[in-house]
Design an enzyme around this catalytic site. Structure first.
Site, PDB file in Angstrom:
ATOM      1  N   GLY A  86       0.824  -1.214   0.000  1.00 36.13           N
ATOM      2  CA  GLY A  86       0.000   0.000   0.000  1.00 36.13           C
ATOM      3  C   GLY A  86       0.849   1.251   0.000  1.00 36.13           C
ATOM      4  O   GLY A  86       2.068   1.199   0.162  1.00 36.13           O
ATOM      5  N   GLY A  88       2.661   3.742   1.430  1.00 36.68           N
ATOM      6  CA  GLY A  88       3.219   4.023   2.742  1.00 36.68           C
ATOM      7  C   GLY A  88       3.771   5.429   2.859  1.00 36.68           C
ATOM      8  O   GLY A  88       3.978   5.947   3.945  1.00 36.68           O
ATOM      9  N   ARG A  89       4.058   6.019   1.703  1.00 30.90           N
ATOM     10  CA  ARG A  89       4.567   7.399   1.742  1.00 30.90           C
ATOM     11  C   ARG A  89       4.002   8.212   0.583  1.00 30.90           C
ATOM     12  O   ARG A  89       4.621   9.154   0.103  1.00 30.90           O
ATOM     13  CB  ARG A  89       6.081   7.405   1.681  1.00 30.90           C
ATOM     14  CG  ARG A  89       6.550   6.668   0.457  1.00 30.90           C
ATOM     15  CD  ARG A  89       7.923   6.922   0.061  1.00 30.90           C
ATOM     16  NE  ARG A  89       8.290   5.823  -0.833  1.00 30.90           N
ATOM     17  CZ  ARG A  89       9.454   5.702  -1.393  1.00 30.90           C
ATOM     18  NH1 ARG A  89      10.369   6.582  -1.171  1.00 30.90           N
ATOM     19  NH2 ARG A  89       9.692   4.697  -2.193  1.00 30.90           N
ATOM     20  N   LYS A 109       4.094  12.409  -2.908  1.00 32.09           N
ATOM     21  CA  LYS A 109       4.987  11.349  -2.418  1.00 32.09           C
ATOM     22  C   LYS A 109       5.907  11.954  -1.384  1.00 32.09           C
ATOM     23  O   LYS A 109       6.556  12.966  -1.646  1.00 32.09           O
ATOM     24  CB  LYS A 109       5.829  10.819  -3.580  1.00 32.09           C
ATOM     25  CG  LYS A 109       5.500   9.402  -3.990  1.00 32.09           C
ATOM     26  CD  LYS A 109       6.383   8.962  -5.128  1.00 32.09           C
ATOM     27  CE  LYS A 109       7.399   7.934  -4.687  1.00 32.09           C
ATOM     28  NZ  LYS A 109       8.192   7.453  -5.856  1.00 32.09           N
ATOM     29  N   GLY A 122       7.098   7.557   6.070  1.00 33.47           N
ATOM     30  CA  GLY A 122       6.173   8.226   5.152  1.00 33.47           C
ATOM     31  C   GLY A 122       6.795   9.407   4.430  1.00 33.47           C
ATOM     32  O   GLY A 122       6.099  10.145   3.724  1.00 33.47           O
ATOM     33  N   ASP A 248       4.174  -4.648  -7.537  1.00 33.76           N
ATOM     34  CA  ASP A 248       3.557  -3.398  -7.074  1.00 33.76           C
ATOM     35  C   ASP A 248       4.141  -2.200  -7.819  1.00 33.76           C
ATOM     36  O   ASP A 248       3.691  -1.072  -7.621  1.00 33.76           O
ATOM     37  CB  ASP A 248       3.767  -3.215  -5.558  1.00 33.76           C
ATOM     38  CG  ASP A 248       5.228  -3.302  -5.158  1.00 33.76           C
ATOM     39  OD1 ASP A 248       5.873  -4.302  -5.497  1.00 33.76           O
ATOM     40  OD2 ASP A 248       5.729  -2.365  -4.521  1.00 33.76           O
ATOM     41  N   ASN A 249       5.123  -2.444  -8.666  1.00 29.80           N
ATOM     42  CA  ASN A 249       5.705  -1.365  -9.451  1.00 29.80           C
ATOM     43  C   ASN A 249       5.402  -1.512 -10.932  1.00 29.80           C
ATOM     44  O   ASN A 249       6.132  -1.018 -11.780  1.00 29.80           O
ATOM     45  CB  ASN A 249       7.222  -1.309  -9.227  1.00 29.80           C
ATOM     46  CG  ASN A 249       7.565  -0.884  -7.810  1.00 29.80           C
ATOM     47  OD1 ASN A 249       6.792  -0.186  -7.163  1.00 29.80           O
ATOM     48  ND2 ASN A 249       8.715  -1.313  -7.316  1.00 29.80           N
TER      49      ASN A 249
HETATM   50  P1  AMP Z   1       8.950   0.911  -3.289  1.00 33.40           P
HETATM   51  O1  AMP Z   1      10.275   0.330  -2.923  1.00 33.40           O
HETATM   52  O2  AMP Z   1       9.011   2.385  -3.510  1.00 33.40           O
HETATM   53  O3  AMP Z   1       8.288   0.198  -4.403  1.00 33.40           O
HETATM   54  O4  AMP Z   1       8.040   0.759  -2.006  1.00 33.40           O
HETATM   55  C1  AMP Z   1       7.632  -0.488  -1.499  1.00 33.40           C
HETATM   56  C2  AMP Z   1       6.706  -0.297  -0.341  1.00 33.40           C
HETATM   57  O5  AMP Z   1       7.367   0.346   0.745  1.00 33.40           O
HETATM   58  C3  AMP Z   1       5.481   0.560  -0.632  1.00 33.40           C
HETATM   59  O6  AMP Z   1       4.423   0.025   0.088  1.00 33.40           O
HETATM   60  C4  AMP Z   1       5.898   1.907  -0.110  1.00 33.40           C
HETATM   61  O7  AMP Z   1       4.800   2.719   0.216  1.00 33.40           O
HETATM   62  C5  AMP Z   1       6.677   1.517   1.133  1.00 33.40           C
HETATM   63  N1  AMP Z   1       7.644   2.561   1.518  1.00 33.40           N
HETATM   64  C6  AMP Z   1       8.787   2.880   0.893  1.00 33.40           C
HETATM   65  N2  AMP Z   1       9.419   3.886   1.545  1.00 33.40           N
HETATM   66  C7  AMP Z   1       8.652   4.225   2.602  1.00 33.40           C
HETATM   67  C8  AMP Z   1       8.756   5.198   3.655  1.00 33.40           C
HETATM   68  N3  AMP Z   1       9.795   6.034   3.742  1.00 33.40           N
HETATM   69  N4  AMP Z   1       7.772   5.234   4.557  1.00 33.40           N
HETATM   70  C9  AMP Z   1       6.729   4.391   4.508  1.00 33.40           C
HETATM   71  N5  AMP Z   1       6.563   3.463   3.554  1.00 33.40           N
HETATM   72  C10 AMP Z   1       7.509   3.372   2.606  1.00 33.40           C
HETATM   73 MG    MG Z   2       6.875   1.232  -5.542  1.00 36.52          MG
END
Ligand code: AMP
Ligand code: MG
Length: 486
Positions: A86, A88-89, A109, A122, A248-249
């Site tokens: 989900g 998260g940020r 973001k 976040g 998720d990407n």
């Molecule tokens: P990503 O690596 O950007 O594809 O993120 C994978 C997951 O980690 C997603 O659910 C993001 O929302 C969560 N996420 C990444 N960085 C953060 C952060 N700094 N705070 C909270 N959630 C994060």
């Molecule tokens: Mg991502």
């Protein structure tokens, strides 16, 4: 601040998202606003550039009509399934209809924690904000379907990664942020009713023509496969390595999303990877087609209950659709690479010619972008020296050049040249330039960031005053690894 929001995702059942307000930042500063994009979205760029606009783009003020929310999704990360990811940020502010009639998400973001943040803060560091701005806008200028950058804001707050670094808020625009992982969210929960709601929503929003098909869900699967097969071929034509092709990407709209550890190759090698966490090369350059198919197989699995009431028949439908991936991907890849050497339709022998060149490039440690660019020059001038000089072993390319010229003998030269010029960018966002822009930005100097963005707005046009941006990195400038942008 007036933005004509028209929010449809917020109307979906409440299992799709969590309503959440952005958390304010202490002293936001606008670093870059994409005025052209604002205008295309029907948003007054001047208003967005005002203190009020800045307050919106930093998450400090909720614009009228916004219904902020964090989207729920799951995902396979490096092959392992995480049922609970989900936003998260990231926080979706809402949707607008662009001047092109297309519906777009506007998302912040780095705007603070959400119920999906798990242990994360976040927030986003400024570095990844600048990186995503540069690369996603470069991709758009290169003609690749991609999420866009509306704004980059410095938050004035520190975030803690490997030490304290400046924080930022990025505004992302996408035709939607629905991912394969969004479908996996409902499939993992065996929530078939909402899975159908999601599929119907995606069809209505992205593939309305599927509604006319006998089985709209089969048509949806076909469309997503087709988009992704073509998208990955397009990346590869430009030497782009996404680096984190988790489910998720991967958007279902077919837009490139997530620019964390991505990179454009300098020296060509099919096994090239940059991401520091991709130790086994799962997301290496030439593995991107197979990985897209792996992800699409996960997508097809989520759709099984919709494809057919009879599971066996559903599996057969899914397999038939997935079997079409390789053909679409390969022919797109072949045509895109043939175009790079001036050939319109790629025959088997043309593909051999391309493969021989790529093998010579890997063997001769030649720069991907420069080889193709200088091949166009060689065709125009008849002088092979600049291209030959790019190879460690010039003799390997001499033979190839002869064969290539022979192939183009009967082809209209100006047409071949025009095709090459529009298939081979002069400028790509080279890693060392991105790092240079980030390093300066972290020290408060955004001039290199702005300059790089401006050069990359016209990637196919020679800009003699910016010739240094064409160059491959010097040995001490080579970037060996990239890091996920958290
Ligand atoms: P990503 O690596 O950007 O594809 O993120 C994978 C997951 O980690 C997603 O659910 C993001 O929302 C969560 N996420 C990444 N960085 C953060 C952060 N700094 N705070 C909270 N959630 C994060
Ligand atoms: Mg991502």
């Amino acid at each position: 601040m007036h933005i004509s929001f028209d929010n449809t995702y917020a109307r979906l059942p409440d299992t799709f998202f969590a309503p959440i307000e952005p958390t304010p930042v202490s002293s936001p500063v606008m670093i870059r606003l994409n005025r052209d994009l604002a205008t295309e979205l029907g948003i007054d760029a001047a208003q967005l550039d005002s203190p009020e606009g800045l307050a919106v783009l930093s998450g400090n003020q909720r614009p009228d009509g916004s219904e902020p929310l964090a989207m729920a999704y799951s995902g396979h990360q490096f092959g392992g399934f995480s049922p609970q990811l989900g936003d998260g940020r990231a926080i979706l502010l809402g949707e607008v209809i662009g001047k092109d009639g297309i519906r777009y998400d506007i998302q912040l973001k780095g705007s603070g924690p959400t119920p999906f943040s798990r242990r994360g803060d976040g927030r986003s560091a400024l570095g990844p904000v600048l990186r995503e701005f540069i690369v996603s806008e470069a991709m758009a200028a290169l003609g690749v379907p991609t999420t866009r950058a509306l704004a980059a804001v410095a938050s004035g707050d520190k975030v803690f990664r490997e030490g304290a670094v400046p924080g930022g808020v990025f505004t992302r625009v996408a035709q939607s942020h629905i991912r394969i992982g969004t479908f996996q969210w409902f499939a993992a929960r065996q929530d078939h009713d909402n899975l159908k709601v999601l599929a119907d929503y995606v069809i209505a929003r992205h593939y309305p023509e599927a509604q006319q098909e006998e089985n709209p869900y089969c048509a949806l699967l076909d469309k997503v496969i087709e988009q992704q097969a073509g998208l990955v071929a397009h990346w590869m034509q430009l030497g782009f390595i996404h680096g984190v092709m988790n489910t998720d990407n991967m958007t279902v709209s077919g837009e490139t999303i997530d620019f964390g550890p991505c990179a454009f190759m300098d020296v060509y090698h099919p096994a090239k990877r940059f991401s520091s966490i991709d130790r086994e090369g799962r997301y290496a350059f030439s593995n991107q087609g197979p990985i897209a198919l792996w992800n699409l197989t996960r997508f097809a699995e989520t759709l099984l209950p919709l494809l057919n009431d009879d599971l066996e028949k559903a599996v057969a439908e899914a397999e038939a659709a997935l079997d079409r991936f390789s053909g679409i991907h390969q022919s797109s890849l072949q045509n895109r690479f043939a175009a790079k050497i001036g050939i319109e339709e790629c025959s088997t022998s043309d593909w051999n010619l391309v493969e021989t060149l790529l093998a010579a490039m890997a063997d001769g440690e030649a720069d991907f972008t420069l080889v193709f660019r200088h091949l166009s020059d060689a065709l125009e001038s008849g002088d092979d020296q600049t291209v030959t000089r790019l190879f460690n072993r010039p003799e390997t390319i001499a033979t190839w050049l002869k064969a290539w010229r022979g192939r183009l003998h009967d082809v209209d030269r100006s047409e071949a040249l025009a095709l090459m010029r529009r298939s081979n960018p002069v400028f790509i966002p080279r890693n060392h330039r991105i790092e240079e822009a980030i390093k300066a930005g972290n020290e408060g100097d955004f001039a290199p960031f702005h300059r790089l963005n401006e050069v990359l707005q016209h990637p196919f046009t020679s800009q003699p005053e910016h010739a240094e941006y064409e160059l491959a990195p010097a040995p001490d400038e080579v970037v060996q690894a990239t890091f996920c942008g958290t």
